[in-house]
Design an enzyme around this catalytic site. Sequence first.
Site, PDB file in Angstrom:
ATOM      1  N   SER A  69       0.913  -1.202   0.062  1.00 11.44           N
ATOM      2  CA  SER A  69      -0.081  -0.071   0.053  1.00 11.44           C
ATOM      3  C   SER A  69       0.794   1.262  -0.047  1.00 11.44           C
ATOM      4  CB  SER A  69      -0.988   0.278   1.266  1.00 11.44           C
ATOM      5  OG  SER A  69      -1.346  -1.040   1.592  1.00 11.44           O
ATOM      6  N   ASP A  76       5.971   2.927   6.955  1.00 16.44           N
ATOM      7  CA  ASP A  76       6.221   2.406   5.773  1.00 16.44           C
ATOM      8  C   ASP A  76       6.529   3.570   4.626  1.00 16.44           C
ATOM      9  OD1 ASP A  76       5.539   0.432   7.174  1.00 16.44           O
ATOM     10  OD2 ASP A  76       3.490   0.158   6.311  1.00 16.44           O
TER      11      ASP A  76
HETATM   12  C1  GLA Z   1       1.869  -1.367   9.448  1.00 19.63           C
HETATM   13  C2  GLA Z   1       1.558   0.133   9.489  1.00 19.63           C
HETATM   14  C3  GLA Z   1       3.071   0.722  10.207  1.00 19.63           C
HETATM   15  C4  GLA Z   1       3.539   0.180  11.443  1.00 19.63           C
HETATM   16  C5  GLA Z   1       3.637  -1.491  11.297  1.00 19.63           C
HETATM   17  C6  GLA Z   1       3.829  -2.028  12.517  1.00 19.63           C
HETATM   18  O1  GLA Z   1       2.687  -1.797   8.424  1.00 19.63           O
HETATM   19  O2  GLA Z   1       1.446   0.583   8.255  1.00 19.63           O
HETATM   20  O3  GLA Z   1       2.685   2.191  10.299  1.00 19.63           O
HETATM   21  O4  GLA Z   1       2.678   0.485  12.690  1.00 19.63           O
HETATM   22  O5  GLA Z   1       2.332  -1.960  10.825  1.00 19.63           O
HETATM   23  O6  GLA Z   1       5.116  -1.798  12.973  1.00 19.63           O
END
Ligand code: GLA
Length: 378
Positions: free
Chosen positions: A125, A169
Amino acid sequence: MSTSTGFSEVYGRDAEAGWQSPGRVNLIGEHTDYNDGFVLPLALTIGTTVEGARRDDRLLRIASIEPDMPMVEVALDGLAPGDVDGWTAYVAGTAWALAEKGVPLVGADLLVDGTIPRGAGLSSSASLECATAGALLALSGADLPLRDIALLAQRAENVFVGVPCGVMDQFASTHARAGHLLLLDTRSLEVRHIPFDLASVGLTLLVVDTRAPHALVDGEYAARRASCEEAARILGVPALRDVTDLDVALAQLPDDILRRRVRHIVSENARVLDVVTLLEAGDVRAIGPILSQSHVSMRDDYEISCRELDLVVDTALASGALGARMTGGGFGGSAIALVETTDLERIRARILEAFASAGLTTPGFVDAQPGNGYGPTR
Ligand code: GLA
């Protein structure tokens, strides 16, 4: 990650711009990013490419290279959260967030091509949002600081798509550097690139996609985030990152669930910094036990693991891995193991055997060479 041929097949003309943005795997620092804490991801060499060509009207047409994904048409004017759903919401939401930031967007035909296995917890995403931002900025002749691009991609996901994710991310996808981990302080948004050359010391980071269904949109992620915010409120700190004495904090919390959630976040934050210290001292093998402690903390205190993730971790450790943990949001997705390269084939085979004898879907293995963050495809 180029899709030039596909673009002219779909739209009958050439693309004018193309942008790619990678997926990520997080070495350590899980669920710390919405607690103002530290994270330590690396970008993968797989990701998403978005190619585009300008349109004279104010429409976005969004198509995918994948079969059976119908083209979606979105009007830029008046675009608002709730207007678009499904995977194209990540694209439309990014356009919405760019416009909100004052970028004078042009209409565009867009074609999306991705190489990240879906549902693997490797940030398909964020990579789609960031590649979309890059392509739309290039087509509109605009630019923004990298930090703003990561933040607006997160905003697209939070507000337009409705997933309350942190910012790890999107930062990994935009800011990562080949051969390095990205240390991000999610409060100050400062980044440091930490060299991570496992091959030179005979090690490999094995990424295992458990293929267990994984959906952050469901309530568990939001529930963890709400617990952290509630605990910070009770403790009178802006965020759990500010807890300096864990025992004192635990004594102030009214119930066992909140105590366990806080213990995970506070200990995980410290583990990120411990891992950085060891890596900078060249003591790479010593990070193994810290990775494994992180898994135990997520399994028992944060309660975000699942049978398949535990099976990868337990099998890898029993077969000689130096450390292993689930990675990403949890409840499915991927796990990582730090292994001697000479043990790699044997450990992969053991994991395959363990899944087969448990009657589970065959897991996938993903290459974890640290790649570059986002950029143009040509
Ligand atoms: C997902 C969310 C991130 C983070 C991780 C856990 O990937 O998008 O922002 O919180 O989970 O570390």
